[in-house]
Scaffold this motif. Structure first.
Motif, PDB file in Angstrom:
ATOM      1  N   PHE A  25      -8.281  -6.739   9.959  1.00 40.07           N
ATOM      2  CA  PHE A  25      -8.731  -5.466  10.529  1.00 40.07           C
ATOM      3  C   PHE A  25      -7.907  -4.319   9.950  1.00 40.07           C
ATOM      4  N   ALA A  26      -6.575  -4.496   9.934  1.00 44.16           N
ATOM      5  CA  ALA A  26      -5.715  -3.405   9.446  1.00 44.16           C
ATOM      6  C   ALA A  26      -6.014  -3.126   7.971  1.00 44.16           C
ATOM      7  N   LYS A  27      -6.088  -4.175   7.176  1.00 45.92           N
ATOM      8  CA  LYS A  27      -6.335  -4.013   5.735  1.00 45.92           C
ATOM      9  C   LYS A  27      -7.707  -3.369   5.470  1.00 45.92           C
ATOM     10  N   ASN A  28      -8.727  -3.908   6.097  1.00 49.01           N
ATOM     11  CA  ASN A  28     -10.076  -3.434   5.780  1.00 49.01           C
ATOM     12  C   ASN A  28     -10.397  -2.086   6.427  1.00 49.01           C
ATOM     13  N   LEU A  29      -9.768  -1.806   7.551  1.00 46.42           N
ATOM     14  CA  LEU A  29      -9.925  -0.464   8.126  1.00 46.42           C
ATOM     15  C   LEU A  29      -9.202   0.568   7.265  1.00 46.42           C
ATOM     16  N   ALA A  30      -8.038   0.180   6.728  1.00 48.58           N
ATOM     17  CA  ALA A  30      -7.320   1.110   5.839  1.00 48.58           C
ATOM     18  C   ALA A  30      -8.223   1.475   4.657  1.00 48.58           C
ATOM     19  N   ALA A  31      -8.868   0.473   4.075  1.00 49.07           N
ATOM     20  CA  ALA A  31      -9.781   0.737   2.955  1.00 49.07           C
ATOM     21  C   ALA A  31     -10.933   1.631   3.399  1.00 49.07           C
ATOM     22  N   ALA A  32     -11.480   1.340   4.583  1.00 46.39           N
ATOM     23  CA  ALA A  32     -12.626   2.115   5.073  1.00 46.39           C
ATOM     24  C   ALA A  32     -12.238   3.568   5.329  1.00 46.39           C
ATOM     25  N   PHE A  33     -11.089   3.791   5.956  1.00 45.39           N
ATOM     26  CA  PHE A  33     -10.635   5.170   6.204  1.00 45.39           C
ATOM     27  C   PHE A  33     -10.428   5.896   4.871  1.00 45.39           C
ATOM     28  N   ALA A  34      -9.794   5.223   3.926  1.00 51.04           N
ATOM     29  CA  ALA A  34      -9.508   5.863   2.631  1.00 51.04           C
ATOM     30  C   ALA A  34     -10.814   6.198   1.905  1.00 51.04           C
ATOM     31  N   GLU A  35     -11.789   5.291   1.987  1.00 53.46           N
ATOM     32  CA  GLU A  35     -13.099   5.577   1.366  1.00 53.46           C
ATOM     33  C   GLU A  35     -13.775   6.787   2.009  1.00 53.46           C
ATOM     34  N   GLU A  36     -13.479   6.975   3.295  1.00 47.82           N
ATOM     35  CA  GLU A  36     -14.040   8.132   4.013  1.00 47.82           C
ATOM     36  C   GLU A  36     -13.281   9.416   3.694  1.00 47.82           C
ATOM     37  N   GLY A  37     -12.237   9.295   2.861  1.00 45.64           N
ATOM     38  CA  GLY A  37     -11.473  10.483   2.474  1.00 45.64           C
ATOM     39  C   GLY A  37     -10.252  10.747   3.327  1.00 45.64           C
ATOM     40  N   GLU A  38      -9.935   9.812   4.222  1.00 47.64           N
ATOM     41  CA  GLU A  38      -8.780   9.998   5.117  1.00 47.64           C
ATOM     42  C   GLU A  38      -7.516   9.421   4.481  1.00 47.64           C
ATOM     43  N   ASP A  39      -6.391  10.107   4.660  1.00 44.22           N
ATOM     44  CA  ASP A  39      -5.101   9.523   4.324  1.00 44.22           C
ATOM     45  C   ASP A  39      -4.735   8.547   5.432  1.00 44.22           C
ATOM     46  N   VAL A  40      -4.233   7.387   5.038  1.00 46.86           N
ATOM     47  CA  VAL A  40      -3.985   6.353   6.040  1.00 46.86           C
ATOM     48  C   VAL A  40      -2.741   5.552   5.685  1.00 46.86           C
ATOM     49  N   ASP A  41      -1.946   5.262   6.726  1.00 44.64           N
ATOM     50  CA  ASP A  41      -0.770   4.403   6.586  1.00 44.64           C
ATOM     51  C   ASP A  41      -1.043   3.070   7.263  1.00 44.64           C
ATOM     52  N   ILE A  95      -3.838   5.410   0.554  1.00 46.29           N
ATOM     53  CA  ILE A  95      -3.239   4.426   1.480  1.00 46.29           C
ATOM     54  C   ILE A  95      -1.754   4.251   1.166  1.00 46.29           C
ATOM     55  N   ARG A  96      -0.918   4.400   2.205  1.00 48.84           N
ATOM     56  CA  ARG A  96       0.511   4.094   2.079  1.00 48.84           C
ATOM     57  C   ARG A  96       0.820   2.907   2.987  1.00 48.84           C
ATOM     58  N   ALA A 123      11.360   6.275  14.307  1.00 47.75           N
ATOM     59  CA  ALA A 123      11.350   6.128  12.838  1.00 47.75           C
ATOM     60  C   ALA A 123      10.089   6.729  12.224  1.00 47.75           C
ATOM     61  N   LEU A 124       8.962   6.639  12.953  1.00 49.48           N
ATOM     62  CA  LEU A 124       7.682   7.143  12.412  1.00 49.48           C
ATOM     63  C   LEU A 124       7.534   8.651  12.590  1.00 49.48           C
ATOM     64  N   THR A 125       8.303   9.212  13.507  1.00 49.50           N
ATOM     65  CA  THR A 125       8.131  10.636  13.836  1.00 49.50           C
ATOM     66  C   THR A 125       8.273  11.521  12.595  1.00 49.50           C
ATOM     67  N   GLY A 126       7.229  12.303  12.364  1.00 49.28           N
ATOM     68  CA  GLY A 126       7.247  13.217  11.224  1.00 49.28           C
ATOM     69  C   GLY A 126       6.789  12.573   9.920  1.00 49.28           C
ATOM     70  N   CYS A 127       6.582  11.248   9.928  1.00 49.77           N
ATOM     71  CA  CYS A 127       6.195  10.555   8.682  1.00 49.77           C
ATOM     72  C   CYS A 127       4.679  10.466   8.527  1.00 49.77           C
ATOM     73  N   ASP A 128       3.947  10.494   9.632  1.00 49.58           N
ATOM     74  CA  ASP A 128       2.494  10.284   9.537  1.00 49.58           C
ATOM     75  C   ASP A 128       1.715  11.440  10.182  1.00 49.58           C
ATOM     76  N   THR A 129       2.332  12.602  10.199  1.00 54.91           N
ATOM     77  CA  THR A 129       1.717  13.757  10.866  1.00 54.91           C
ATOM     78  C   THR A 129       0.307  14.026  10.321  1.00 54.91           C
ATOM     79  N   GLY A 130      -0.647  14.089  11.208  1.00 58.35           N
ATOM     80  CA  GLY A 130      -2.002  14.490  10.830  1.00 58.35           C
ATOM     81  C   GLY A 130      -2.846  13.421  10.173  1.00 58.35           C
ATOM     82  N   ILE A 131      -2.304  12.225  10.002  1.00 58.50           N
ATOM     83  CA  ILE A 131      -3.118  11.197   9.346  1.00 58.50           C
ATOM     84  C   ILE A 131      -3.328  10.000  10.276  1.00 58.50           C
ATOM     85  N   ILE A 132      -3.998   8.977   9.745  1.00 57.04           N
ATOM     86  CA  ILE A 132      -4.225   7.766  10.535  1.00 57.04           C
ATOM     87  C   ILE A 132      -3.111   6.769  10.225  1.00 57.04           C
ATOM     88  N   SER A 133      -2.577   6.127  11.248  1.00 52.12           N
ATOM     89  CA  SER A 133      -1.631   5.025  11.029  1.00 52.12           C
ATOM     90  C   SER A 133      -2.174   3.780  11.713  1.00 52.12           C
TER      91      SER A 133
END
Ligand SMILES: Nc1ncnc2c1ncn2[C@@H]1O[C@H](COP(=O)(O)OP(=O)(O)OP(=O)(O)O)[C@@H](O)[C@H]1O
Ligand SMILES: [Mg+2]
Length: 273
Positions: A25-41, A95-96, A123-133
């Motif tokens: 789910f994590a791997k394939n959703l990351a691909a799906a979000f990125a294909e939709e133009g979203e930055d995703v971690d 994708i990061r 640790a995540l604070t400020g690293c993923d601002t505005g994107i999907i994680s």
């Protein structure tokens, strides 16, 4: 979660039962979000480090990883540990990966320390601002997963249509309802329970699928069920996105992950409103 905390829209993929498809789910959703133009971690919260490998972002022991970021117990400590997804597809540049290594197990000894459950969130604070994680959890409700739950906005639960899978999903829901506030995250909510690894031809699967509407109610995303397909397993082993597979079945399932990703984007917009 504090309103002024800088963060992305964090989706915790979890389930008490192992092998239910969380990492897929994590791997394939990351691909799906990125294909939709979203930055995703993808934050690999599992010492098995399966999502790190499948996203072609493996690290060796001693290289910066989620383990060091948690150990640091400092705001933004994850920043230096992110790696690009190693897939060659153009959309993969969005994708990061915050990779894991088996030494993530070493963080378990810190579980009793004051505020230890908040270390990943810090640790995540400020690293993923505005994107999907996407937070890919181990099949456990213990410390590593609790840190992910303390960090997340919503939870997505893949459920195999079998007794142990259903039991595992119900345990997650109960755990979250009872403990989210104590984890410092009272607004944490269940986004969805999604049937995974479905073999419709199996009587036992059909039986459990039929029970799900009553068991999971509004949480159930029955229309985006992920089937069991050899092409998915092969793409996981080869560490390639489903769209890179030559098999039609892989592309059909990639389409289902796209539907799921769009639904999660709608949910993000609703929660932000
Ligand atoms: N829909 C599917 N069809 C076929 N194989 C699948 C499917 N989903 C997952 N798999 C395979 O099943 C195995 C378990 O999947 P995955 O690693 O994604 O589950 P998991 O819940 O992350 O496991 P763990 O609890 O160990 O973290 C893997 O070999 C994966 O390739
Ligand atoms: Mg996994």
């Amino acid at each position: 979660m504090a309103a002024d905390e800088e963060r992305g829209f964090r989706i915790c993929v979890m389930q008490g039962k192992g092998g239910s498809g969380k990492t897929e789910f994590a791997k394939n959703l990351a691909a799906a979000f990125a294909e939709e133009g979203e930055d995703v971690d993808v934050a690999d919260c599992d010492p098995q480090a399966n999502s790190s490998r499948r996203l072609a972002a493996e690290v060796d022991e001693g290289e910066p990883s989620i383990s060091e970021a948690i150990k640091a117990s400092a705001t933004g400590a994850a920043w230096d540990a992110y790696r690009p997804c190693g897939w060659p597809e153009p959309y993969a540049s969005r994708i990061r990966v915050l990779p894991a290594h088996f030494d993530l197990e070493n963080r378990l000894v810190e579980a009793g320390l004051p505020g230890a459950h908040l270390r990943l969130r810090k640790a995540l604070t400020g690293c993923d601002t505005g994107i999907i994680s996407l937070l890919d959890c181990a099949p456990s409700l213990a410390h590593l997963t609790q840190m992910a739950l303390a960090s997340a906005d919503v939870i997505l639960i893949p459920v195999e249509p079998e007794k142990d899978g259903v039991k595992g999903a119900l345990r997650v829901i109960d755990f979250v309802q009872k403990n989210a506030a104590d984890l410092g995250n009272p607004d944490l909510r269940i986004a969805g329970v999604v049937p995974s690894r479905v073999r419709a031809e199996l009587g036992a699967h059909a039986e459990q699928l039929a029970r799900m509407p009553e068991l999971f109610g509004e949480y159930l995303w029955a229309d985006v069920a992920i089937p069991e397909r050899t092409a998915i397993k092969e793409a996981a082993d080869e560490a390639i996105p489903l769209r890179a597979s030559k098999k039609k079945a892989a592309h059909e399932v990639a389409d289902v992950f796209t539907v799921m990703a769009r639904r999660l984007l709608t949910l993000r917009a609703e929660l932000a409103a």
